[in-house]
Motif scaffolding. Structure first.
Motif, PDB file in Angstrom:
ATOM      1  N   ILE A  76     -69.848  -9.769  -1.237  1.00 25.73           N
ATOM      2  CA  ILE A  76     -69.159 -11.047  -1.241  1.00 25.73           C
ATOM      3  C   ILE A  76     -68.796 -11.630  -2.590  1.00 25.73           C
ATOM      4  CG2 ILE A  76     -68.580 -13.221  -0.015  1.00 25.73           C
ATOM      5  CD1 ILE A  76     -68.846 -10.893   1.848  1.00 25.73           C
ATOM      6  N   VAL A  77     -67.754 -11.600  -3.130  1.00 25.73           N
ATOM      7  CA  VAL A  77     -67.597 -11.891  -4.622  1.00 25.73           C
ATOM      8  C   VAL A  77     -67.195 -13.294  -4.845  1.00 25.73           C
ATOM      9  CG1 VAL A  77     -66.561 -11.186  -6.725  1.00 25.73           C
ATOM     10  CG2 VAL A  77     -66.917  -9.309  -5.056  1.00 25.73           C
ATOM     11  N   ASP A 119     -69.331  -8.843 -12.102  1.00 24.56           N
ATOM     12  CA  ASP A 119     -70.290  -8.007 -13.078  1.00 24.56           C
ATOM     13  C   ASP A 119     -71.286  -7.457 -12.190  1.00 24.56           C
ATOM     14  OD1 ASP A 119     -71.479 -10.403 -12.647  1.00 24.56           O
ATOM     15  OD2 ASP A 119     -72.381 -10.545 -15.025  1.00 24.56           O
ATOM     16  N   ASN A 120     -72.076  -8.243 -11.515  1.00 21.24           N
ATOM     17  CA  ASN A 120     -73.029  -7.646 -10.723  1.00 21.24           C
ATOM     18  C   ASN A 120     -72.744  -7.139  -9.540  1.00 21.24           C
ATOM     19  OD1 ASN A 120     -73.560 -10.151  -9.124  1.00 21.24           O
ATOM     20  ND2 ASN A 120     -74.095 -10.786 -11.122  1.00 21.24           N
ATOM     21  N   ALA A 165     -76.789  -6.247 -12.585  1.00 18.73           N
ATOM     22  CA  ALA A 165     -77.791  -6.868 -11.461  1.00 18.73           C
ATOM     23  C   ALA A 165     -79.124  -6.735 -11.964  1.00 18.73           C
ATOM     24  CB  ALA A 165     -77.360  -6.075 -10.277  1.00 18.73           C
ATOM     25  N   ARG A 166     -79.361  -5.399 -12.307  1.00 22.78           N
ATOM     26  CA  ARG A 166     -80.901  -5.352 -13.008  1.00 22.78           C
ATOM     27  C   ARG A 166     -81.229  -6.423 -14.072  1.00 22.78           C
ATOM     28  NH1 ARG A 166     -83.746  -3.374 -16.524  1.00 22.78           N
ATOM     29  NH2 ARG A 166     -82.080  -2.981 -18.010  1.00 22.78           N
ATOM     30  N   ILE A 167     -80.337  -6.317 -14.837  1.00 23.47           N
ATOM     31  CA  ILE A 167     -80.555  -7.301 -16.166  1.00 23.47           C
ATOM     32  C   ILE A 167     -80.846  -8.844 -15.536  1.00 23.47           C
ATOM     33  CG2 ILE A 167     -79.674  -8.288 -18.244  1.00 23.47           C
ATOM     34  CD1 ILE A 167     -78.349  -5.519 -18.718  1.00 23.47           C
ATOM     35  N   SER A 177     -80.831  -5.692  -5.039  1.00 22.73           N
ATOM     36  CA  SER A 177     -79.515  -5.510  -4.144  1.00 22.73           C
ATOM     37  C   SER A 177     -79.514  -3.895  -3.888  1.00 22.73           C
ATOM     38  CB  SER A 177     -78.425  -6.061  -4.805  1.00 22.73           C
ATOM     39  OG  SER A 177     -77.351  -5.801  -3.674  1.00 22.73           O
ATOM     40  N   GLN A 178     -78.992  -3.658  -2.661  1.00 21.09           N
ATOM     41  CA  GLN A 178     -78.638  -2.216  -2.236  1.00 21.09           C
ATOM     42  C   GLN A 178     -77.047  -2.386  -2.150  1.00 21.09           C
ATOM     43  OE1 GLN A 178     -80.655  -0.573   1.417  1.00 21.09           O
ATOM     44  NE2 GLN A 178     -81.403  -2.847   1.724  1.00 21.09           N
TER      45      GLN A 178
END
Length: 231
Positions: A102-103, A143-144, A151-153, A158-159
């Motif tokens: 969901i963006v 972006d993520n 997302a890691r940064i 999240s999967q």
């Protein structure tokens, strides 16, 4: 009133003579006014929505966007139907566990940004079993949701991040600009389809390539009405 060609096409679909519709030289609103007519149209049990399916050079698999064309400022109930319509198509494409992001503008719930609140509500619905066999997460910034590294940064566990099958957009403005960016800047190819009616509807644009038109018709053959919640 809808033009005679649109009314006739919708009548043929309503009577089961044809299994899908494709816009020709009519304007989109002329065809859609016949499709959504309350008495003579093709309304189903859900809100009518639109989905694009993209092949992007910089993404490792097909990714869908919804809704970038039909619903201008969807509320939570409408987003629920947009998501349900799109998930049905993704399942028809063979995805056993569609991953939905969901963006919104940001990846945190902020009451000042209604889309983030809707995102949390959709995630709650998914956890309650609204879409069995799907993975729904959000809110995400773009972006993520598209990059697992982003997302890691940002320390987002999240999967879905970087592996989404469907991006549910907050409104038509965001969705329309993103899909055109995918086409004209990202070099993507796409197919598009109106969902939630008794038959799938292909809305072609004068700027669409022949490949996009053929791909949209192919997608329509996979979006069987009996699988769209409109029995």
């Amino acid at each position: 009133a809808a033009p005679a060609a649109a009314s006739r096409a919708v009548a043929l679909a309503r009577d089961g003579v044809v299994a899908g519709l494709m816009k020709g030289s009519l304007h989109t609103d002329e065809l859609m006014s016949a499709v959504v007519h309350r008495e003579l149209g093709l309304r189903g049990t859900r809100r009518i929505s639109h989905m694009f399916l993209f092949d992007l050079p910089q993404y490792h698999k097909l990714v869908a966007l919804a809704d970038c064309v039909v619903n201008i400022s969807p509320d939570l109930r409408t987003k629920r139907d947009i998501l349900s319509n799109a998930v049905d198509v993704l399942r028809n494409l063979g995805l056993s566990e569609p991953k939905i992001g969901i963006v919104t503008a940001v990846e945190t719930v902020n009451p000042a940004i209604p889309g983030t609140v809707d995102a949390q509500s959709l995630v709650d619905l998914a956890r309650a079993g609204e879409w069995p066999g799907t993975l729904v997460e959000g809110p995400f910034g773009f972006d993520n949701v598209i990059s697992s590294e982003a997302a890691r940064i940002k320390c987002i566990d999240s999967q879905v991040a970087g592996n989404a099958d469907l991006l549910l957009m907050p409104d038509l403005n965001a969705g329309n600009m993103l899909y055109k960016s995918f086409n004209y800047v990202g070099g993507g190819d796409c197919a598009g389809l109106v969902l939630g009616a008794r038959v799938p509807v292909v809305l072609t644009s004068r700027a669409d390539s022949q490949q996009a038109r053929v791909a949209s018709v192919a997608l329509a053959t996979l979006a069987r009405p009996e699988r769209q919640g409109n029995r």
